[in-house]
Design a protein around this motif. Structure first.
Motif, PDB file in Angstrom:
ATOM      1  N   ALA A   1       2.838  -1.818  -5.281  1.00 14.76           N
ATOM      2  CA  ALA A   1       2.566  -2.978  -6.127  1.00 14.76           C
ATOM      3  C   ALA A   1       1.081  -3.322  -6.147  1.00 14.76           C
ATOM      4  CB  ALA A   1       3.371  -4.184  -5.640  1.00 14.76           C
ATOM      5  N   GLY A   2       0.362  -2.896  -5.104  1.00 16.78           N
ATOM      6  CA  GLY A   2      -1.078  -3.145  -5.034  1.00 16.78           C
ATOM      7  C   GLY A   2      -1.916  -2.107  -5.746  1.00 16.78           C
ATOM      8  N   GLY A   3      -1.251  -1.142  -6.411  1.00 15.44           N
ATOM      9  CA  GLY A   3      -1.985  -0.159  -7.198  1.00 15.44           C
ATOM     10  C   GLY A   3      -2.238   1.164  -6.503  1.00 15.44           C
ATOM     11  N   TYR A   4      -1.685   1.353  -5.305  1.00 16.01           N
ATOM     12  CA  TYR A   4      -1.849   2.607  -4.580  1.00 16.01           C
ATOM     13  C   TYR A   4      -0.634   3.501  -4.788  1.00 16.01           C
ATOM     14  CZ  TYR A   4      -5.702   0.099  -2.436  1.00 16.01           C
ATOM     15  OH  TYR A   4      -6.857  -0.610  -2.250  1.00 16.01           O
ATOM     16  N   ARG A   5      -0.742   4.757  -4.343  1.00 22.74           N
ATOM     17  CA  ARG A   5       0.324   5.725  -4.587  1.00 22.74           C
ATOM     18  C   ARG A   5       0.750   6.453  -3.296  1.00 22.74           C
ATOM     19  NH1 ARG A   5       1.139   7.522  -9.837  1.00 22.74           N
ATOM     20  NH2 ARG A   5       1.730   9.541  -8.981  1.00 22.74           N
ATOM     21  N   PRO A   6       1.146   5.701  -2.276  1.00 23.08           N
ATOM     22  CA  PRO A   6       1.647   6.388  -1.082  1.00 23.08           C
ATOM     23  C   PRO A   6       2.955   7.102  -1.405  1.00 23.08           C
ATOM     24  CG  PRO A   6       2.108   4.043  -0.951  1.00 23.08           C
ATOM     25  CD  PRO A   6       1.244   4.232  -2.156  1.00 23.08           C
ATOM     26  N   SER A   7       3.356   8.007  -0.523  1.00 24.74           N
ATOM     27  CA  SER A   7       4.559   8.808  -0.742  1.00 24.74           C
ATOM     28  C   SER A   7       5.784   8.114  -0.152  1.00 24.74           C
ATOM     29  CB  SER A   7       4.389  10.193  -0.106  1.00 24.74           C
ATOM     30  OG  SER A   7       5.623  10.882  -0.078  1.00 24.74           O
TER      31      SER A   7
END
Length: 273
Positions: A53-59
């Motif tokens: 939701a904060g704009g990052y792309r963790p797996s």
């Protein structure tokens, strides 16, 4: 939603969850281990969701699957094999971002650290809940360490909401006060001492003196786990990690202090045995 409604929801959820939770602690073994593993996996999903939701792309696969694997390894084989799996998970976290770089060029380096942090935070620290239960007389020690947190939280809330004047960490959690924090330490110690006196009848190794040592450390330091999770949510303007538990927020909101209490309790008890 008013405070009375929220409190009613919290009490209802506690009434529904505490009896089966205590039953699983008493059963131990794979029953308890599977339950903890699933709880940690849900918390890992909430952690992924927060950063997403904060704009990052963790797996999600790495965070949820890795957390589940670390916990299940701790159930089956204990601490040492889990260390080998953790080493592999760290390398896998970097490999994932190497292959994902084209999709998330701007965030790939940070995503690696988010994945790594989640595995350590939830998969590694969280699995100490399993190691704590696996100690000699583990069910009784578990029923000292965890209630210390619950009673400390209750004491901090009751005193802090009425008498709190000096903010503990105003930028992270404005409602928490030094008065509540100190009250939480006292109620945690009193509760641990009372429980240890009862459990001592079943497990002579569980003494009031040892329980007080555990309680003072756990009740003093574990609130940092709560504040640490609040720091993560504050960074993205989120109040709760999810809405899975009415009146409580998400699973991660409930276990944030446990993630500190379990390893602290485990090593203190191991040292005193």
């Amino acid at each position: 939603m008013n405070k009375l409604s929220t409190l009613s929801q919290r009490l209802l959820v506690a009434i529904l969850l505490v009896p089966p939770g205590v039953g699983l602690i008493v059963l131990g073994g794979w029953f308890f281990g599977l339950f903890v593993s699933l709880v940690l996996a849900v918390a890992a999903w909430e952690y992924w969701r927060l950063f997403r939701a904060g704009g990052y792309r963790p797996s999600a696969l790495l965070l949820v699957g890795g957390t589940l694997a670390l916990a299940l390894t701790r159930v089956a084989w204990g601490l040492l094999p889990a260390e080998a799996l953790l080493a592999g998970a760290v390398m896998l976290a970097m490999a994932v971002q190497v292959f994902e770089y084209q999709k998330s060029e701007k965030t790939a380096a940070v995503d690696f650290n988010i994945n790594l942090g989640g595995l350590l935070y939830l998969g590694w620290l969280g699995s100490y809940l399993i190691s704590l239960r696996a100690l000699p007389d583990g069910q009784w020690w578990f029923l000292v360490v965890m209630p210390t947190i619950w009673l400390s939280d209750a004491g901090a809330y009751l005193v802090g909401s009425r008498l709190g004047r000096h903010r503990l960490a105003p930028l992270i959690s404005p409602k928490k006060s030094w008065e509540g924090y100190l009250a939480g330490i006292v109620t945690g110690m009193l509760g641990a001492a009372g429980l240890a006196a009862l459990w001592h009848l079943q497990a002579p190794a569980v003494t009031v003196e040892k329980a007080l040592w555990v309680a003072v450390v756990v009740a003093t330091l574990s609130p940092l786990g709560d504040l640490g999770e609040s720091l993560l949510k504050r960074g993205f303007g989120v109040k709760d990690s999810s809405h899975l538990l009415p009146g409580h927020g998400g699973v991660l909101d409930r276990i944030d202090s446990w993630l500190w209490a379990a390893p602290l309790g485990y090593y203190l008890i191991l040292w005193m045995l």
